[in-house]
Design a protein around this motif. Structure first.
Motif, PDB file in Angstrom:
ATOM      1  N   VAL A   1       0.836  -1.207   0.000  1.00 15.19           N
ATOM      2  CA  VAL A   1       0.000   0.000   0.000  1.00 15.19           C
ATOM      3  C   VAL A   1       0.867   1.252   0.000  1.00 15.19           C
ATOM      4  CG1 VAL A   1      -1.679   1.350   1.314  1.00 15.19           C
ATOM      5  CG2 VAL A   1      -1.958  -1.109   1.116  1.00 15.19           C
ATOM      6  N   LEU A   2       1.930   1.246   0.786  1.00 15.73           N
ATOM      7  CA  LEU A   2       2.822   2.403   0.844  1.00 15.73           C
ATOM      8  C   LEU A   2       3.443   2.680  -0.524  1.00 15.73           C
ATOM      9  CD1 LEU A   2       4.249   4.611   2.420  1.00 15.73           C
ATOM     10  CD2 LEU A   2       6.015   2.926   3.043  1.00 15.73           C
ATOM     11  N   THR A   3       3.888   1.632  -1.191  1.00  8.75           N
ATOM     12  CA  THR A   3       4.482   1.784  -2.521  1.00  8.75           C
ATOM     13  C   THR A   3       3.480   2.381  -3.503  1.00  8.75           C
ATOM     14  OG1 THR A   3       5.952  -0.101  -2.158  1.00  8.75           O
ATOM     15  CG2 THR A   3       5.562   0.556  -4.442  1.00  8.75           C
ATOM     16  N   HIS A   4       2.257   1.935  -3.430  1.00  9.19           N
ATOM     17  CA  HIS A   4       1.239   2.406  -4.360  1.00  9.19           C
ATOM     18  C   HIS A   4       0.738   3.799  -3.965  1.00  9.19           C
ATOM     19  CE1 HIS A   4       0.325  -1.386  -6.749  1.00  9.19           C
ATOM     20  NE2 HIS A   4       1.367  -1.681  -5.985  1.00  9.19           N
ATOM     21  N   LEU A   5       0.772   4.099  -2.692  1.00  7.91           N
ATOM     22  CA  LEU A   5       0.427   5.456  -2.257  1.00  7.91           C
ATOM     23  C   LEU A   5       1.466   6.448  -2.773  1.00  7.91           C
ATOM     24  CD1 LEU A   5      -1.575   7.113  -0.570  1.00  7.91           C
ATOM     25  CD2 LEU A   5      -0.107   6.719   1.409  1.00  7.91           C
ATOM     26  N   ILE A   6       2.727   6.062  -2.697  1.00  5.01           N
ATOM     27  CA  ILE A   6       3.787   6.896  -3.276  1.00  5.01           C
ATOM     28  C   ILE A   6       3.572   7.038  -4.783  1.00  5.01           C
ATOM     29  CG2 ILE A   6       6.268   7.016  -3.758  1.00  5.01           C
ATOM     30  CD1 ILE A   6       6.721   5.599  -1.077  1.00  5.01           C
ATOM     31  N   GLY A   7       3.161   5.941  -5.429  1.00  4.95           N
ATOM     32  CA  GLY A   7       2.884   5.979  -6.858  1.00  4.95           C
ATOM     33  C   GLY A   7       1.796   6.978  -7.201  1.00  4.95           C
ATOM     34  N   ALA A   8       0.745   7.027  -6.372  1.00  2.72           N
ATOM     35  CA  ALA A   8      -0.338   7.980  -6.610  1.00  2.72           C
ATOM     36  C   ALA A   8       0.165   9.415  -6.473  1.00  2.72           C
ATOM     37  CB  ALA A   8      -1.486   7.721  -5.635  1.00  2.72           C
ATOM     38  N   ALA A   9       0.962   9.657  -5.439  1.00  2.00           N
ATOM     39  CA  ALA A   9       1.490  11.011  -5.223  1.00  2.00           C
ATOM     40  C   ALA A   9       2.442  11.426  -6.344  1.00  2.00           C
ATOM     41  CB  ALA A   9       2.199  11.081  -3.869  1.00  2.00           C
ATOM     42  N   VAL A  10       3.327  10.515  -6.729  1.00  2.00           N
ATOM     43  CA  VAL A  10       4.283  10.826  -7.801  1.00  2.00           C
ATOM     44  C   VAL A  10       3.559  11.016  -9.127  1.00  2.00           C
ATOM     45  CG1 VAL A  10       6.198   9.888  -9.155  1.00  2.00           C
ATOM     46  CG2 VAL A  10       6.204   9.670  -6.667  1.00  2.00           C
ATOM     47  N   GLY A  11       2.564  10.188  -9.375  1.00  2.00           N
ATOM     48  CA  GLY A  11       1.803  10.314 -10.618  1.00  2.00           C
ATOM     49  C   GLY A  11       1.127  11.662 -10.734  1.00  2.00           C
TER      50      GLY A  11
ATOM     51  N   ALA B   1       1.874  14.476  -9.077  1.00  2.93           N
ATOM     52  CA  ALA B   1       2.864  15.554  -9.108  1.00  2.93           C
ATOM     53  C   ALA B   1       3.537  15.662 -10.475  1.00  2.93           C
ATOM     54  CB  ALA B   1       3.901  15.337  -8.016  1.00  2.93           C
ATOM     55  N   THR B   2       3.812  14.523 -11.102  1.00  3.49           N
ATOM     56  CA  THR B   2       4.515  14.527 -12.390  1.00  3.49           C
ATOM     57  C   THR B   2       3.712  15.237 -13.468  1.00  3.49           C
ATOM     58  OG1 THR B   2       5.661  12.456 -11.857  1.00  3.49           O
ATOM     59  CG2 THR B   2       5.533  13.082 -14.184  1.00  3.49           C
ATOM     60  N   LEU B   3       2.476  14.833 -13.655  1.00  2.00           N
ATOM     61  CA  LEU B   3       1.683  15.450 -14.724  1.00  2.00           C
ATOM     62  C   LEU B   3       1.239  16.855 -14.363  1.00  2.00           C
ATOM     63  CD1 LEU B   3      -0.541  12.838 -16.570  1.00  2.00           C
ATOM     64  CD2 LEU B   3       1.773  13.624 -17.014  1.00  2.00           C
ATOM     65  N   TRP B   4       1.023  17.109 -13.082  1.00  2.00           N
ATOM     66  CA  TRP B   4       0.664  18.474 -12.691  1.00  2.00           C
ATOM     67  C   TRP B   4       1.818  19.422 -12.992  1.00  2.00           C
ATOM     68  CZ3 TRP B   4       2.589  22.313  -9.609  1.00  2.00           C
ATOM     69  CH2 TRP B   4       1.725  23.396  -9.342  1.00  2.00           C
ATOM     70  N   LEU B   5       3.054  18.994 -12.695  1.00  2.00           N
ATOM     71  CA  LEU B   5       4.215  19.835 -12.958  1.00  2.00           C
ATOM     72  C   LEU B   5       4.420  20.031 -14.465  1.00  2.00           C
ATOM     73  CD1 LEU B   5       6.653  21.367 -11.868  1.00  2.00           C
ATOM     74  CD2 LEU B   5       7.941  19.202 -11.883  1.00  2.00           C
TER      75      LEU B   5
ATOM     76  N   ASP C   1      -6.083  14.962 -16.073  1.00  2.00           N
ATOM     77  CA  ASP C   1      -4.995  14.037 -16.403  1.00  2.00           C
ATOM     78  C   ASP C   1      -4.087  13.722 -15.207  1.00  2.00           C
ATOM     79  OD1 ASP C   1      -5.427  13.501 -19.254  1.00  2.00           O
ATOM     80  OD2 ASP C   1      -5.030  15.631 -19.529  1.00  2.00           O
ATOM     81  N   PRO C   2      -3.676  14.729 -14.398  1.00  2.00           N
ATOM     82  CA  PRO C   2      -2.859  14.387 -13.228  1.00  2.00           C
ATOM     83  C   PRO C   2      -3.566  13.457 -12.243  1.00  2.00           C
ATOM     84  CG  PRO C   2      -2.683  16.728 -13.724  1.00  2.00           C
ATOM     85  CD  PRO C   2      -3.787  16.189 -14.571  1.00  2.00           C
ATOM     86  N   ILE C   3      -4.873  13.645 -12.070  1.00  2.00           N
ATOM     87  CA  ILE C   3      -5.612  12.767 -11.151  1.00  2.00           C
ATOM     88  C   ILE C   3      -5.700  11.360 -11.723  1.00  2.00           C
ATOM     89  CG2 ILE C   3      -7.777  12.439  -9.907  1.00  2.00           C
ATOM     90  CD1 ILE C   3      -8.259  15.411 -10.076  1.00  2.00           C
ATOM     91  N   LEU C   4      -5.900  11.259 -13.037  1.00  2.00           N
ATOM     92  CA  LEU C   4      -5.943   9.942 -13.666  1.00  2.00           C
ATOM     93  C   LEU C   4      -4.591   9.243 -13.540  1.00  2.00           C
ATOM     94  CD1 LEU C   4      -7.220   7.724 -15.320  1.00  2.00           C
ATOM     95  CD2 LEU C   4      -6.793   9.070 -17.397  1.00  2.00           C
ATOM     96  N   PHE C   5      -3.508   9.993 -13.706  1.00  2.00           N
ATOM     97  CA  PHE C   5      -2.173   9.410 -13.570  1.00  2.00           C
ATOM     98  C   PHE C   5      -1.907   9.012 -12.122  1.00  2.00           C
ATOM     99  CE2 PHE C   5       2.609   9.811 -14.491  1.00  2.00           C
ATOM    100  CZ  PHE C   5       2.627   8.589 -15.146  1.00  2.00           C
ATOM    101  N   ALA C   6      -2.484   9.759 -11.193  1.00  2.00           N
ATOM    102  CA  ALA C   6      -2.406   9.353  -9.784  1.00  2.00           C
ATOM    103  C   ALA C   6      -3.119   8.023  -9.584  1.00  2.00           C
ATOM    104  CB  ALA C   6      -3.014  10.430  -8.888  1.00  2.00           C
ATOM    105  N   GLY C   7      -4.263   7.865 -10.239  1.00  2.00           N
ATOM    106  CA  GLY C   7      -4.970   6.589 -10.182  1.00  2.00           C
ATOM    107  C   GLY C   7      -4.132   5.463 -10.753  1.00  2.00           C
ATOM    108  N   ALA C   8      -3.412   5.757 -11.841  1.00  2.00           N
ATOM    109  CA  ALA C   8      -2.521   4.753 -12.424  1.00  2.00           C
ATOM    110  C   ALA C   8      -1.448   4.356 -11.417  1.00  2.00           C
ATOM    111  CB  ALA C   8      -1.885   5.299 -13.698  1.00  2.00           C
ATOM    112  N   GLY C   9      -0.861   5.358 -10.729  1.00  2.00           N
ATOM    113  CA  GLY C   9       0.159   5.068  -9.728  1.00  2.00           C
ATOM    114  C   GLY C   9      -0.389   4.257  -8.571  1.00  2.00           C
TER     115      GLY C   9
ATOM    116  N   TRP D   1       4.752   3.203  -8.079  1.00  2.00           N
ATOM    117  CA  TRP D   1       5.582   4.219  -8.721  1.00  2.00           C
ATOM    118  C   TRP D   1       6.529   3.621  -9.755  1.00  2.00           C
ATOM    119  CZ3 TRP D   1      10.945   4.236  -8.238  1.00  2.00           C
ATOM    120  CH2 TRP D   1      11.468   3.438  -7.225  1.00  2.00           C
ATOM    121  N   LEU D   2       6.899   2.351  -9.579  1.00  2.00           N
ATOM    122  CA  LEU D   2       7.771   1.713 -10.559  1.00  2.00           C
ATOM    123  C   LEU D   2       7.082   1.494 -11.899  1.00  2.00           C
ATOM    124  CD1 LEU D   2       9.650  -0.986  -8.418  1.00  2.00           C
ATOM    125  CD2 LEU D   2      10.637   1.028  -9.510  1.00  2.00           C
ATOM    126  N   GLY D   3       5.775   1.432 -11.879  1.00  2.00           N
ATOM    127  CA  GLY D   3       5.040   1.194 -13.118  1.00  2.00           C
ATOM    128  C   GLY D   3       4.698   2.456 -13.887  1.00  2.00           C
ATOM    129  N   LEU D   4       4.881   3.622 -13.275  1.00  2.00           N
ATOM    130  CA  LEU D   4       4.486   4.878 -13.930  1.00  2.00           C
ATOM    131  C   LEU D   4       5.223   5.148 -15.242  1.00  2.00           C
ATOM    132  CD1 LEU D   4       3.999   7.227 -10.846  1.00  2.00           C
ATOM    133  CD2 LEU D   4       2.230   6.263 -12.344  1.00  2.00           C
TER     134      LEU D   4
END
Length: 252
Positions: free
Chosen positions: A150-160, A162-166, A184-192, A197-200
């Protein structure tokens, strides 16, 4: 051998039913109509549909793609979406290899992505009511694998996010216009949340490949592509998320 076949068939039938619901939501949501409440009705004459009018694919064929009340044409998008829902169910069952939990979470992801892609593809719109639940279901699926996951995927959501928002922020500052929609940033967060985060990076690579394929199709079938053309990137992200979930990050 009989059990997997039974599971595949049942997943496909359930996918038809879910696909019918997705088709209805994809019409009602952009019109701000109630999604859960209210009876289904003909979009031309408003006549409420009978139960046998709502049988996925079968009703469309029996009615010969016409409303039973007014004779108005019924778009083939409805049976096509229902068949897409069935295809996702079958794909999930084959991917799960008899693991009911894996089949269930894979199908849920696929059906969510189908609805998101439909709305974005037809309306260039990624509503929060669809993208935010993708984060929740992704973290819920990760929870089944343990709290560390869960922690890994929570980080993935945050990174996802932040990446597209930036990227969207920088593009707007440099070009003076929006390059990505706010969803799009929220959707990418869903992907994460689903792939971690390794799958982003893989999601983005698949999404870019899908985008290039769309642009290539435009060049072949219609005309030159200009910077003013709009591409529903949410559809591409949905494709990338689905393929990364099924086959894992590229290179791993």
């Amino acid at each position: 051998m009989a059990q997997p076949v039974f599971i595949v068939v049942m997943a496909g039938l359930l996918g038809l039913i879910v696909g019918s619901f997705i088709a209805a939501v994809s019409v009602r949501l952009p019109r701000s109509e109630g999604v859960v409440g209210g009876r289904s009705h003909c979009m031309s004459c408003g006549t409420a549909l009978k139960a046998w009018h709502l049988v996925p694919v079968f009703s469309w064929l029996m009615l010969r793609a016409r409303c039973a009340a007014c004779g108005a044409a019924i778009s083939p998008r409805y049976p096509l979406i229902e068949l897409a829902g069935m295809g996702i169910g079958i794909w999930a069952a084959l991917h799960g290899d008899g693991n009911l939990m894996l089949i269930a979470v894979t199908a849920v992801l696929g059906w969510q992505l189908l609805l998101i892609a439909l709305i974005d593809g037809e309306h260039f719109w990624l509503p929060d009511v669809l993208t935010l639940p993708l984060i929740v279901t992704g973290l819920g699926a990760a929870l089944l694998g343990g709290t560390d996951l869960v922690l890994t995927h929570l980080i993935g959501a945050a990174v996802g996010f932040a990446t597209l928002w930036l990227l969207a922020f920088l593009y707007e500052r440099v070009r003076g216009r929006q390059g990505l929609g706010g969803g799009d940033p929220i959707l990418f967060a869903g992907a994460g949340a689903w792939v971690g985060w390794l799958g982003l990076p893989s999601v983005l690579l698949w999404a870019c490949a899908a985008g290039f394929a769309v642009v290539a199709a435009w060049l072949v079938t219609r005309r030159a592509v200009s910077g003013a053309d709009r591409l529903p990137f949410g559809v591409c992200l949905a494709v990338g998320t689905w393929l990364t979930w099924l086959y894992g990050p590229l290179g791993f």
